[in-house]
Scaffold this active site. Structure first.
Site, short mmCIF file in Angstrom:
data_model
loop_
_atom_site.label_atom_id
_atom_site.label_comp_id
_atom_site.label_asym_id
_atom_site.label_seq_id
_atom_site.Cartn_x
_atom_site.Cartn_y
_atom_site.Cartn_z
N HIS A 7 -15.58 21.65 -60.15
CA HIS A 7 -15.83 23.09 -60.05
C HIS A 7 -17.34 23.33 -60.08
CE1 HIS A 7 -15.99 27.33 -61.17
NE2 HIS A 7 -14.78 27.43 -60.66
N SER B 293 -14.03 35.36 -56.14
CA SER B 293 -13.70 36.79 -56.24
C SER B 293 -12.48 37.18 -55.40
CB SER B 293 -14.92 37.66 -55.87
OG SER B 293 -16.00 37.38 -56.75
N GLU C 221 -15.08 26.94 -52.42
CA GLU C 221 -15.58 27.99 -53.29
C GLU C 221 -17.07 28.19 -53.07
OE1 GLU C 221 -12.76 28.65 -56.76
OE2 GLU C 221 -14.26 27.24 -57.44
N ASN D 135 -7.60 29.60 -62.60
CA ASN D 135 -8.53 28.84 -63.45
C ASN D 135 -8.95 29.76 -64.59
OD1 ASN D 135 -10.61 27.40 -64.61
ND2 ASN D 135 -12.01 27.59 -62.86
N GLY E 172 -17.21 34.79 -59.36
CA GLY E 172 -17.46 35.67 -60.49
C GLY E 172 -18.49 36.75 -60.20
N GLU F 271 -19.12 25.31 -61.63
CA GLU F 271 -19.70 25.47 -62.98
C GLU F 271 -19.92 24.10 -63.62
OE1 GLU F 271 -16.77 28.26 -64.37
OE2 GLU F 271 -17.59 29.74 -62.97
N LYS G 244 -10.71 29.08 -67.07
CA LYS G 244 -12.04 28.71 -67.60
C LYS G 244 -11.99 28.66 -69.13
CE LYS G 244 -14.06 30.73 -63.51
NZ LYS G 244 -15.25 31.20 -62.83
C1 PEP Z 1 -13.38 30.23 -59.88
O1 PEP Z 1 -13.95 30.11 -60.94
O2 PEP Z 1 -12.89 29.22 -59.37
C2 PEP Z 1 -13.35 31.53 -59.24
C3 PEP Z 1 -13.03 31.58 -57.98
O3 PEP Z 1 -13.68 32.62 -60.02
P1 PEP Z 1 -13.56 34.15 -59.57
O4 PEP Z 1 -12.22 34.34 -58.95
O5 PEP Z 1 -13.70 34.92 -60.86
O6 PEP Z 1 -14.67 34.42 -58.62
#
Ligand code: PEP
Length: 256
Positions: A98, A216, A170, A10, A176, A100, A12
């Site tokens: 997601h 992460s 998630e 992703n 992040g 966000e 973003k």
């Molecule tokens: C994401 O945005 O779906 C995500 C898992 O980000 P990150 O890997 O940076 O934590």
């Protein structure tokens, strides 16, 4: 039953068209020398980068996804994008709900459900995100939150459509932040998600649905996470933005 590992990046709001093309060229340069074809590999660029990336991945096994889809076919929805537009642009996957989007753009389980139906209508493979906030985990509500998101997000979906859908667990506190759920914590959540899918759609469908972990994930933790019984891959943010990091992660996820 063996489920094929699926790793999706992703991007973003990162990578303009030239930068996106350059990242794909770097991934392609490693093709033949890596094992990434053994997994389903998807990249999800921003909308304006999709065209360049669709061109760049031609002739490879890499698939392209979008980061959102509107539920209407067209109309007065400023700033949104339709399934028809994505399909015509060469997109095959779409991330829905997601955290966000839920946190900053008012996404709810009802809008997730509407977007999911649009994705299925346009034959796009949905990647539906679920996950609890830190305070929900700390107050012991993780399973309750996941159950609510699954029941709401997947309402009125046929078993056949559910079998095509990918779920991404998630935990919001791990996105992040550099904090990854331990393999045990992640596996427990994935097991709960699969159990809820089985309750709604039957065991056979639940065994088919691939559930990615996101939060992460990187090369150093991918192997142990994806080795868990109910973890079938990853939805990757930060570690998907450099070809070398993404390829290392895929290799580890495949246990190579
Ligand atoms: C994401 O945005 O779906 C995500 C898992 O980000 P990150 O890997 O940076 O934590």
């Amino acid at each position: 039953m063996a489920r094929k590992v699926i790793i999706a990046g992703n991007w973003k709001m990162n990578k303009n068209a030239a930068e996106g093309k350059a990242l794909i060229e770097d991934l392609k340069a490693a093709c033949g020398k890596c094992c990434c074809c053994e997994a389903d590999v998807v990249v999800c660029p921003p909308f304006t980068t999709i065209g360049a990336v669709v061109e760049a991945v031609k002739g490879t096994a890499i698939k392209v996804g979008a980061q959102n889809i509107h539920w209407a076919d067209n109309g007065a929805f400023t700033g949104e994008i339709s399934g028809d537009m994505l399909k015509n642009a060469g997109v095959e996957y779409v991330i829905i709900g997601h955290s966000e989007r839920r946190q900053y753009f008012g996404e709810t389980d009802a809008t997730v459900n509407a977007r999911l139906k649009a994705a299925l209508k346009y034959d796009l493979i949905p990647i539906v995100c679920v996950g609890e906030l830190l305070d929900e985990r700390e107050s012991g509500k993780t399973e309750e939150v996941l159950t609510r998101q699954i029941k709401g997000g997947f309402a009125d979906i046929s078993a056949e459509d559910m079998a095509k859908t990918i779920v991404a667990y998630e935990p919001v506190w791990a996105i992040g932040t550099g904090k990854t759920a331990t393999p045990d914590i992640a596996q427990a959540a994935h097991k709960h998600i699969r159990k809820e899918i089985a309750a709604l759609f039957g065991e056979e469908v639940a065994e088919k649905v691939r559930i990615q972990y996101g939060g992460s994930m990187k090369a150093s933790n991918a192997r142990e996470l994806v080795a868990q019984k109910d973890i079938d891959g990853g939805l990757i943010g930060g570690a998907a933005l450099k070809a070398a990091d993404f390829l290392d992660l895929i290799k580890e996820a495949l246990g190579k």
